[in-house]
Design a protein around this motif. Structure first.
Motif, PDB file in Angstrom:
ATOM      1  N   ASP A 192      42.596  45.910  41.482  1.00 10.51           N
ATOM      2  CA  ASP A 192      41.383  46.599  41.040  1.00 10.51           C
ATOM      3  C   ASP A 192      41.659  47.504  39.841  1.00 10.51           C
ATOM      4  N   GLU A 193      42.844  48.116  39.774  1.00 15.05           N
ATOM      5  CA  GLU A 193      43.196  48.935  38.616  1.00 15.05           C
ATOM      6  C   GLU A 193      43.299  48.098  37.352  1.00 15.05           C
ATOM      7  N   VAL A 194      43.980  46.965  37.453  1.00 17.91           N
ATOM      8  CA  VAL A 194      44.165  46.108  36.282  1.00 17.91           C
ATOM      9  C   VAL A 194      42.829  45.524  35.844  1.00 17.91           C
ATOM     10  N   ALA A 195      41.997  45.152  36.807  1.00 20.90           N
ATOM     11  CA  ALA A 195      40.716  44.519  36.477  1.00 20.90           C
ATOM     12  C   ALA A 195      39.835  45.443  35.637  1.00 20.90           C
ATOM     13  N   THR A 196      39.750  46.708  36.016  1.00 17.19           N
ATOM     14  CA  THR A 196      38.903  47.638  35.271  1.00 17.19           C
ATOM     15  C   THR A 196      39.438  47.851  33.860  1.00 17.19           C
ATOM     16  N   MET A 197      40.763  47.925  33.691  1.00 17.97           N
ATOM     17  CA  MET A 197      41.332  48.139  32.370  1.00 17.97           C
ATOM     18  C   MET A 197      41.162  46.918  31.486  1.00 17.97           C
ATOM     19  N   VAL A 198      41.489  45.735  32.012  1.00 14.32           N
ATOM     20  CA  VAL A 198      41.412  44.509  31.222  1.00 14.32           C
ATOM     21  C   VAL A 198      39.976  44.232  30.799  1.00 14.32           C
ATOM     22  N   SER A 199      39.036  44.381  31.709  1.00 17.74           N
ATOM     23  CA  SER A 199      37.640  44.087  31.371  1.00 17.74           C
ATOM     24  C   SER A 199      37.110  45.047  30.317  1.00 17.74           C
ATOM     25  N   GLN A 200      37.501  46.301  30.382  1.00 13.97           N
ATOM     26  CA  GLN A 200      37.001  47.284  29.421  1.00 13.97           C
ATOM     27  C   GLN A 200      37.666  47.125  28.055  1.00 13.97           C
ATOM     28  N   LEU A 201      38.991  46.959  28.014  1.00 15.97           N
ATOM     29  CA  LEU A 201      39.703  46.884  26.741  1.00 15.97           C
ATOM     30  C   LEU A 201      39.414  45.593  25.994  1.00 15.97           C
ATOM     31  N   PHE A 202      39.434  44.462  26.684  1.00 17.21           N
ATOM     32  CA  PHE A 202      39.405  43.173  26.010  1.00 17.21           C
ATOM     33  C   PHE A 202      38.062  42.464  26.071  1.00 17.21           C
ATOM     34  N   LEU A 203      37.124  42.993  26.866  1.00 16.84           N
ATOM     35  CA  LEU A 203      35.795  42.397  26.938  1.00 16.84           C
ATOM     36  C   LEU A 203      34.696  43.404  26.653  1.00 16.84           C
ATOM     37  N   GLY A 204      35.034  44.695  26.674  1.00 16.11           N
ATOM     38  CA  GLY A 204      34.005  45.706  26.469  1.00 16.11           C
ATOM     39  C   GLY A 204      33.048  45.788  27.630  1.00 16.11           C
ATOM     40  N   ILE A 205      33.489  45.362  28.815  1.00 16.38           N
ATOM     41  CA  ILE A 205      32.653  45.389  30.016  1.00 16.38           C
ATOM     42  C   ILE A 205      33.238  46.404  30.985  1.00 16.38           C
ATOM     43  N   ARG A 206      32.493  47.440  31.272  1.00 16.54           N
ATOM     44  CA  ARG A 206      32.954  48.488  32.181  1.00 16.54           C
ATOM     45  C   ARG A 206      32.553  48.129  33.614  1.00 16.54           C
ATOM     46  N   LEU A 207      33.537  47.665  34.360  1.00  8.55           N
ATOM     47  CA  LEU A 207      33.284  47.213  35.726  1.00  8.55           C
ATOM     48  C   LEU A 207      33.500  48.297  36.772  1.00  8.55           C
ATOM     49  N   ASP A 208      33.896  49.493  36.346  1.00  9.99           N
ATOM     50  CA  ASP A 208      34.256  50.529  37.321  1.00  9.99           C
ATOM     51  C   ASP A 208      33.172  50.746  38.365  1.00  9.99           C
ATOM     52  N   CYS A 209      31.916  50.827  37.919  1.00  3.90           N
ATOM     53  CA  CYS A 209      30.827  51.112  38.853  1.00  3.90           C
ATOM     54  C   CYS A 209      30.701  50.025  39.915  1.00  3.90           C
ATOM     55  N   ALA A 210      30.923  48.761  39.504  1.00  3.76           N
ATOM     56  CA  ALA A 210      30.751  47.645  40.430  1.00  3.76           C
ATOM     57  C   ALA A 210      31.836  47.601  41.499  1.00  3.76           C
ATOM     58  N   LYS A 211      32.852  48.437  41.379  1.00  3.36           N
ATOM     59  CA  LYS A 211      33.882  48.492  42.411  1.00  3.36           C
ATOM     60  C   LYS A 211      33.300  49.002  43.728  1.00  3.36           C
ATOM     61  N   CYS A 212      32.342  49.898  43.653  1.00  2.00           N
ATOM     62  CA  CYS A 212      31.777  50.504  44.867  1.00  2.00           C
ATOM     63  C   CYS A 212      30.343  50.068  45.150  1.00  2.00           C
ATOM     64  N   HIS A 213      29.619  49.614  44.143  1.00  2.00           N
ATOM     65  CA  HIS A 213      28.210  49.261  44.333  1.00  2.00           C
ATOM     66  C   HIS A 213      27.765  48.435  43.137  1.00  2.00           C
ATOM     67  N   HIS A 214      26.580  47.900  43.208  1.00  2.96           N
ATOM     68  CA  HIS A 214      26.043  47.135  42.091  1.00  2.96           C
ATOM     69  C   HIS A 214      25.943  48.039  40.859  1.00  2.96           C
ATOM     70  N   HIS A 215      26.346  47.513  39.698  1.00  2.00           N
ATOM     71  CA  HIS A 215      26.347  48.308  38.473  1.00  2.00           C
ATOM     72  C   HIS A 215      24.932  48.801  38.179  1.00  2.00           C
ATOM     73  N   PRO A 216      24.745  50.108  37.964  1.00  2.00           N
ATOM     74  CA  PRO A 216      23.389  50.633  37.782  1.00  2.00           C
ATOM     75  C   PRO A 216      22.733  50.242  36.466  1.00  2.00           C
ATOM     76  N   PHE A 217      23.524  49.837  35.461  1.00  2.00           N
ATOM     77  CA  PHE A 217      22.952  49.518  34.160  1.00  2.00           C
ATOM     78  C   PHE A 217      23.257  48.086  33.718  1.00  2.00           C
ATOM     79  N   GLU A 218      23.762  47.281  34.602  1.00  2.00           N
ATOM     80  CA  GLU A 218      24.117  45.915  34.240  1.00  2.00           C
ATOM     81  C   GLU A 218      23.950  44.991  35.445  1.00  2.00           C
ATOM     82  N   LYS A 219      24.272  43.715  35.222  1.00  2.00           N
ATOM     83  CA  LYS A 219      24.074  42.703  36.254  1.00  2.00           C
ATOM     84  C   LYS A 219      25.269  42.540  37.173  1.00  2.00           C
ATOM     85  N   TRP A 220      26.370  43.258  36.910  1.00  2.00           N
ATOM     86  CA  TRP A 220      27.598  43.026  37.668  1.00  2.00           C
ATOM     87  C   TRP A 220      27.505  43.615  39.074  1.00  2.00           C
ATOM     88  N   SER A 221      27.893  42.822  40.051  1.00  2.00           N
ATOM     89  CA  SER A 221      27.847  43.231  41.456  1.00  2.00           C
ATOM     90  C   SER A 221      29.253  43.466  41.986  1.00  2.00           C
TER      91      SER A 221
END
Length: 768
Positions: free
Chosen positions: A408-437
């Protein structure tokens, strides 16, 4: 009804042989009467509910809870709820929420026999004390809906219930005049082809309230100033965005933009946007400003006095465009290029030395710098990081997995740095500003489930041992709620790519899911991969990203110029992810040449690049500039003599100057981001630092050399201005400074004072 016909005549005392028998008979009579009354009430409720449209918790009730912010992070949606009542954040878990409303607290939150006396309604209307205040009015549409649902028995679902598939906006763009208002209309679409107007139940958020505000009813209100922003409309898990522009009230003549030169697609797209907004761009800068700007941006180093003189004098014999292109080519081949740009990525990737060990940090830093020395294609650079294996003492890239150890640590860093997708919120709940669950998050994290470690592990604050990163045959990621084992799955599908779990029967090596992930990330069909890098680079050169924050690409945070972002990403891909090509494309555009001096129409523009946005020099660049101007190199602990600040590989190398001017602290987790704003502490440091004063007044410094030379006062002033500002002094500056030097009894002292004043001027520390 048959139950009403039962004999409820009270018992006769004479029919009971003893007093005890009489009392027992009375109790049985009362009990029967009580249950009879409840049965009658339930029958009446059922008869009434049968005539109503059945309501669903997920389709009808949860939207009310969301619209009234009951499940927001500040209320019952927080991690432990509020006052014993917890809902899932923004309603991402309907099963949990239905149980919380209907079954928790012994079911006392609802009272089907008398819905208006349900705790859920009494609290919401503030008829009983409620920390959130009054959320709905008695008799309102929301109140009646909640009351009807409770009266129907608070069902979780209804028969044949459709599924919410999407929401749409009646309009997705507006062009408003100052102070004008317009309503939004949000429509929900369901799997049975039905639709609902959910404008009243949607929630809204403006990305910039100063430009456009939006109220709870979805009415957007333009402000006083021209500009543009985006407004988000969210209904349950679905989000739509409307773009709102407020052009200048007095449009500019088309001839103005037709006469502007274009150096490529960047200028075309920026000027097209400025014309639509009625914003006049600033003029282009003089040669000396471009020289200083390009040198500091591309290699993080001031031009020497000799380099500045050669460039400025050469502009008289060659075309400015040719001179600029030649300068950029030379700068991109300078050795300082690698150290400067590696420093940006070191900020993003550099691990905590107390966690991973000094040797691992040094190897990691050396690896990053070597990628820029080799001008490695960006996709190759990322692939080597994401799929890194081996010893942290031999393959610096493997240190990524020594510092970030869990999937989970690597996933949040890789997605943010190399995709510009902040998945941190979706770790605990559905992302409040995006489609990621949550499902998306843990399926993505599963790509790193088989990363194994051999060695001494971590033992902060020393952690000096070697560690080997390898592909394990074991390892899994489970969903925290369902405990389902996750299959490595990309965030979205790209046709033609191999599945992450494909096995090779002919190989004895276990298949590494990260290889499939790297294929998916670097695919030319993955628009996020190129976009986040060109956006990050654009921000470093132009002062602001097309998307801000630069690594937060999402539909609710659109680019200020989407066409430009797409064009830059496509050009970057077409070049084979050549980073130097990207830098050259941007720095040779006319937009990069814009002056920072505003015009009457662009003084309020902060996002469309009608002018250059000033910014303070990075800490390392500024310290190196001080060393170059004073000709007294900085001495760094644990570094070779005459090392430059851009070559420092860890913050464990002490420097008060670098810390004062915003060097991030890698000992924090995560490291603090750099703050680009100037501070009072920084100004005081430049004015009062004993170290800076000693450098200016050093016997081995520039001031001492100039004072002891045979140079005239005018020549000394020229060299000072060329070395500090990369330009010749104007006539008034030349006359004033030369007079001070000529009339001085102590020439060196005056030169030192002039240099000190120049180092404390905004022209030195601010990149115009």
């Amino acid at each position: 009804m048959c139950i009403i016909a039962q004999d409820l005549t009270p018992p006769d005392r004479q029919s009971c042989p003893t007093r005890v028998d009489f009392m027992l008979t009375i109790i049985r009579h009362c009990r029967n009467s009580f249950w009879l009354a409840l049965s009658i009430a339930a029958s009446l409720v059922s008869a009434s509910a049968a005539a109503e449209v059945p309501l669903s918790f997920e389709l009808d009730i949860q939207p009310i809870l969301s619209a009234q912010s009951c499940n927001s992070g500040a209320c019952h949606g927080k991690q432990r709820g509020q006052n014993g009542f917890q809902l899932s954040l923004l309603g991402f878990d309907p099963e949990f929420d239905h149980a919380a409303v209907t079954r928790e607290a012994r079911g006392r939150r609802i009272f089907p026999a008398s819905p208006e006396n349900s705790l859920l309604l009494l609290k919401a209307t503030a008829e009983l004390p409620h920390g959130g205040g009054r959320k709905i009015e008695r008799g309102s549409e929301d109140y009646q809906m909640l009351k009807q649902w409770i009266r129907q028995g608070a069902p979780r679902r209804v028969e044949g219930e459709p599924v919410l598939e999407k929401v749409t906006l009646e309009r997705t763009s507006f062009s408003l005049s100052p102070k004008e208002s317009q309503p939004l209309r949000v429509t929900a679409h369901y799997s049975d082809q039905s639709t609902r107007d959910v404008t009243r139940l949607a929630t809204y958020l403006s990305n910039d309230d100063a430009i456009v505000s939006v109220d709870a009813n979805g009415v957007i209100q333009a402000g006083d100033l021209p500009g543009e922003t985006a407004v988000m409309a969210r209904y349950m898990y679905h989000i739509e965005v409307v773009n709102v522009a407020i052009p200048q009230t007095e449009p500019l003549p088309a001839s103005l933009f037709e006469s502007l030169p274009r150096n490529g697609f960047i200028d075309e797209l920026v000027y097209e946007k400025l014309q639509s907004l009625g914003i006049e761009p600033s003029s282009v800068v003089d040669d000396h400003v471009f020289l200083r700007r390009a040198s500091l941006d591309l290699i993080g180093r001031l031009p020497t006095a000799e380099e500045a003189r050669e460039f400025l004098d050469g502009s008289e014999s060659e075309s400015p465009a040719d001179l600029r292109a030649q300068l950029v080519d030379r700068l991109l081949e300078r050795p300082e290029f690698a150290d400067h740009w590696a420093g940006y990525w070191a900020d993003l990737l550099r691990p905590n030395p107390y966690r991973v060990g000094i040797k691992a940090v040094m190897n990691y830093d050396n690896w990053i710098r070597q990628q820029f020395r080799d001008n490695a294609p960006y996709d190759t650079f990322v692939r080597q990081l994401v799929t890194a294996k081996g010893s942290t003492w031999q393959n610096g890239a493997a240190t990524l997995y020594r510092d970030r150890r869990s999937p989970d640590e690597v996933a949040t860093m890789v997605s943010q740095l190399f995709l510009g997708i902040r998945l941190d919120c979706a770790k605990c709940h559905h992302h409040p500003f995006e489609k990621w669950s949550q499902q998306n998050f843990y399926e993505f994290a599963a790509f790193f489930s088989k990363v194994g470690h051999k060695g001494t592990g971590l033992s902060p604050p020393i952690s000096g041992g070697e560690e080997v990163v390898y592909t394990s045959t074991r390892g899994s990621v489970r969903h925290p709620l369902t405990q389902e084992q996750m299959t490595p799955t990309p965030l979205f599908e790209i046709a033609g790519l191999d599945d992450a779990n494909t096995t090779d029967a002919s190989s004895e090596e276990p298949v590494d899911p990260r290889d499939a992930l790297a294929d998916w990330m670097t695919s030319t069909d993955n628009e996020f991969f190129a976009q986040v890098q060109v956006n990050r680079t654009w921000a470093m050169l132009l002062g602001r990203g097309l998307v801000e924050p630069v690594d937060d690409l999402r539909s609710t945070n659109p680019a200020t110029n989407p066409a430009l972002l797409n064009a830059l990403a496509a050009d970057f891909q077409a070049s084979g992810y050549d980073f130097k090509h990207l830098l050259k494309t941007i720095t040779l555009s006319r937009v990069y040449l814009h002056s920072s001096e505003p015009t009457a129409s662009n003084v309020g523009d902060h996002s469309n690049y009608s002018r250059h946005y000033r910014r303070r020099l990075r800490a390392e660049v500024l310290l190196d500039a001080v060393a170059d101007v004073t000709e007294v190199p900085e001495a760094f602990q644990g570094m070779p003599p005459e090392s430059r600040a851009n070559q420092v590989w860890t913050t464990r190398v002490n420097s008060i100057f670098l810390d004062t001017f915003g060097r991030p602290n890698e000992n924090q987790d995560p490291p603090c981001e750099r703050t680009p704003e100037s501070t009072v502490t920084q100004a005081l440091h430049l004015m009062n630092s004993q170290q800076l004063d000693q450098r200016v007044r050093s016997d081995n410094g520039r001031a001492a050399r100039l004072a002891s030379s045979e140079m005239t006062a005018q020549q000394i002033v020229d060299e000072l201005y060329l070395s500090v500002f990369s330009r010749y002094p104007v006539a008034s500056e030349q006359a004033y400074a030369a007079k001070l030097i000529t009339e001085a009894t102590d020439r060196r002292s005056v030169i030192e004072d002039i240099m000190w004043a120049m180092l404390n001027s905004p022209e030195f520390s601010i990149l115009n």
